[in-house]
Design a protein around this motif. Structure first.
Motif, PDB file in Angstrom:
ATOM      1  N   VAL A 122       0.808  -1.426   0.110  1.00  0.00           N
ATOM      2  CA  VAL A 122       0.103  -0.072   0.250  1.00  0.00           C
ATOM      3  C   VAL A 122       0.802   1.325  -0.046  1.00  0.00           C
ATOM      4  O   VAL A 122       1.697   1.244   0.919  1.00  0.00           O
ATOM      5  N   VAL A 123       0.612   2.263  -1.036  1.00  0.00           N
ATOM      6  CA  VAL A 123       1.402   3.355  -1.050  1.00  0.00           C
ATOM      7  C   VAL A 123       0.662   4.600  -0.720  1.00  0.00           C
ATOM      8  O   VAL A 123      -0.462   4.410  -0.915  1.00  0.00           O
ATOM      9  N   THR A 124       1.316   5.729  -0.628  1.00  0.00           N
ATOM     10  CA  THR A 124       0.658   6.960  -0.682  1.00  0.00           C
ATOM     11  C   THR A 124       0.864   7.760  -1.772  1.00  0.00           C
ATOM     12  O   THR A 124       1.996   7.729  -2.158  1.00  0.00           O
ATOM     13  N   ILE A 125      -0.032   8.331  -2.518  1.00  0.00           N
ATOM     14  CA  ILE A 125      -0.048   8.979  -3.626  1.00  0.00           C
ATOM     15  C   ILE A 125      -0.346  10.611  -3.501  1.00  0.00           C
ATOM     16  O   ILE A 125      -1.371  10.976  -2.960  1.00  0.00           O
ATOM     17  N   SER A 126       0.550  11.417  -3.905  1.00  0.00           N
ATOM     18  CA  SER A 126       0.436  12.768  -4.057  1.00  0.00           C
ATOM     19  C   SER A 126       0.047  13.379  -5.435  1.00  0.00           C
ATOM     20  O   SER A 126       0.812  12.932  -6.349  1.00  0.00           O
ATOM     21  N   VAL A 127      -0.672  14.249  -5.601  1.00  0.00           N
ATOM     22  CA  VAL A 127      -1.217  14.531  -6.768  1.00  0.00           C
ATOM     23  C   VAL A 127      -1.262  16.333  -6.698  1.00  0.00           C
ATOM     24  O   VAL A 127      -1.713  16.775  -5.540  1.00  0.00           O
ATOM     25  N   SER A 128      -0.815  16.918  -7.756  1.00  0.00           N
ATOM     26  CA  SER A 128      -0.851  18.261  -8.010  1.00  0.00           C
ATOM     27  C   SER A 128      -1.190  18.843  -9.194  1.00  0.00           C
ATOM     28  O   SER A 128      -1.029  18.131 -10.064  1.00  0.00           O
ATOM     29  N   SER A 129      -1.830  19.856  -9.329  1.00  0.00           N
ATOM     30  CA  SER A 129      -2.321  20.501 -10.646  1.00  0.00           C
ATOM     31  C   SER A 129      -2.325  21.848 -10.244  1.00  0.00           C
ATOM     32  O   SER A 129      -3.446  22.323  -9.772  1.00  0.00           O
ATOM     33  N   GLY A 130      -1.492  22.689 -10.770  1.00  0.00           N
ATOM     34  CA  GLY A 130      -1.588  24.224 -10.507  1.00  0.00           C
ATOM     35  C   GLY A 130      -1.422  24.506  -8.864  1.00  0.00           C
ATOM     36  O   GLY A 130      -0.615  24.089  -8.310  1.00  0.00           O
ATOM     37  N   SER A 131      -2.275  25.479  -8.624  1.00  0.00           N
ATOM     38  CA  SER A 131      -2.362  25.428  -7.133  1.00  0.00           C
ATOM     39  C   SER A 131      -3.255  24.274  -6.343  1.00  0.00           C
ATOM     40  O   SER A 131      -3.252  24.681  -5.079  1.00  0.00           O
ATOM     41  N   SER A 132      -3.721  23.272  -6.758  1.00  0.00           N
ATOM     42  CA  SER A 132      -4.575  22.456  -6.230  1.00  0.00           C
ATOM     43  C   SER A 132      -3.559  21.290  -6.099  1.00  0.00           C
ATOM     44  O   SER A 132      -2.739  20.896  -6.890  1.00  0.00           O
ATOM     45  N   GLY A 133      -3.746  20.471  -5.039  1.00  0.00           N
ATOM     46  CA  GLY A 133      -2.933  19.051  -4.787  1.00  0.00           C
ATOM     47  C   GLY A 133      -3.959  18.338  -3.737  1.00  0.00           C
ATOM     48  O   GLY A 133      -4.785  18.960  -2.960  1.00  0.00           O
TER      49      GLY A 133
END
Length: 443
Positions: A122-133
């Motif tokens: 099981v992993v942790t996923i970080s997502v970002s797009s512009g100023s959102s994340g």
């Protein structure tokens, strides 16, 4: 086409924490299923015979909260639990994921052993797009680096079509990930990292899950990565409706939601179609941030992909994200496996389509009626047309699943791959009939 009911918005949450190296469970302390000798007598084996009985009708709750995305880092404070909190850096606030900590190796139980087996996958996923994340969870499928998660995790609730994705493994390593494919109709997605020494998850058989079985949720709820909670399977073959995370105008053929949902930055995104999915229900604590994480049985096998929780006090206008109230939902791993295999092979997944419009069957003036999905119209040349269905028929079953309303028929059709031939059961003029139907392809 199917009749569907829209639900309130789908906010998400998550970010990890970590500690230094910790001891692992020695073989002698692990229950027999994992090759060791237990310190206490083992529990009596549970009957794993498949339960095909319908547990209840489609779920209509005040709100379905997707279990997995939070703008910024939970470590930055309580404000990070609000949907319209300002986005924070998703890298500076994160520490390594902790292995399962065992302080007393002479007093472990089946939950400890199951978590010890499944947690490395099981992993942790970080997502970002512009100023959102935001962040969510994922499950390692193979040594090639394919990881299963939710579409709403990697698209920030459908607000980002090409977000930047990072994966943090249990040993604290961080890898850039590419999106192999997303499938909004099932809310599943596959991403890929280039890494060595990965531990693929052991997949169980969700078709053999019984009500009352032990259920263990692993993921990063509310930003607390490596969290293990346990409970039981409280229902199987449950149908829920939640909002699609499709990032374009290519909507499914069901009715559209009139309620916009919030993107991770707190800005209202365009209204999307709702989707109907069959799920495993559990009372194991699942919170925003668990999305894409594992629901595990007592043998440490993955039986589901955590996707949503029921919330009794949230709405599209609310600025807060409700947490666990004891009703969580996971996509059965048998369904998730099929979708993942298709995505890995072709970049997309297929889903069955009947080619008819239905509505919930109601009694009307008759006191004697059968609950099901009543056919309002049939598209000429469609799968339903070729199978001989007509307006007025009441569909009561598809592919071995009981159908009591329109949402359940939608979910049962979408579970199947396009082109699959299955049995459909319906009533016409009070008489039950069956037919083989070769499903079309849902858009």
């Amino acid at each position: 086409m199917y009749t569907e009911t829209s639900h309130a918005p789908v906010p998400h949450t998550d970010v990890p924490q970590g500690t230094g190296p910790v001891p692992t469970v020695p073989p002698a302390a692990v229950p027999p299923a994992f090759g060791g000798v237990p310190p206490v007598p083992p529990a009596r084996p549970r009957d794993r015979k498949r339960d095909r009985k319908r547990v209840g009708p489609a779920v209509f709750v005040t709100c379905l909260v997707a279990a997995g995305l939070l703008g910024g880092g939970a470590a930055t404070g309580a404000a990070a639990l609000w949907t319209d909190a300002p986005a924070q850096s998703t890298t500076t606030a994160q520490a390594a994921i902790s292995p399962v900590i065992v302080n007393n190796t002479e007093s472990v139980n089946a939950v400890t052993a199951a978590a010890q087996k499944a947690s490395p996958s099981v992993v942790t996923i970080s997502v970002s797009s512009g100023s959102s994340g935001g962040t969510g969870s994922g499950i390692i499928l193979d040594t090639e680096g394919h990881i299963l998660t939710n579409t709403h995790v990697v698209t920030l609730d459908g607000a980002a079509e090409d977000a930047a994705v990072e994966v943090r493994t249990i040993d604290g390593q961080v890898y850039k990930a590419t999106i192999v494919g997303t499938d909004p109709l099932s809310d599943l997605a596959v991403i890929k990292i280039d890494a060595e020494g990965l531990t693929p998850a052991t997949l169980g058989d969700s078709g053999a899950v019984n009500v009352g079985d032990k259920a263990i949720a692993i993921g990063a709820p509310l930003g607390l990565s490596g969290t293990v909670t346990d409970g039981i399977v409280s229902a199987v073959n449950r149908t829920i409706e939640t909002e699609s995370s499709a990032t374009s105008d290519g909507s499914s053929e069901e009715g559209s939601s009139q309620n916009p949902f919030r993107s991770q930055s707190g800005v209202a995104a365009s209204a999307q179609d709702s989707i109907s999915i069959n799920v495993i229900q559990t009372d194991a604590a699942i919170n925003p941030g668990n999305s894409g994480g594992a629901l595990v049985n007592a043998q440490g096998e993955i039986i589901g992909v955590n996707v949503a929780i029921a919330s009794a006090g949230s709405s599209s206008s609310s600025s807060t994200q409700s947490g666990n109230i004891g009703v969580g939902f996971s996509i059965p791993i048998n369904q998730a496996k099929r979708v993942a295999e298709e995505i890995i092979s072709t970049g997309t997944a297929t889903h069955g389509q009947l080619g008819l419009s239905v509505q919930d069957k109601t009694s009307g003036s008759s006191s004697d009626f059968t609950a099901g999905a009543e056919v309002a119209s049939v598209t000429s040349g469609s799968a339903a047309d070729k199978a001989g269905l007509k307006a007025g028929d009441v569909v009561t079953g598809l592919a071995g699943r009981t159908v009591t309303d329109a949402s359940e028929l939608t979910a049962a059709a979408r579970e199947q791959a396009a082109g699959a031939t299955v049995k459909i059961t319906f009533q016409r003029d009070g008489e039950e009939q069956t037919a083989d139907i070769t499903l079309g392809a849902a858009s």
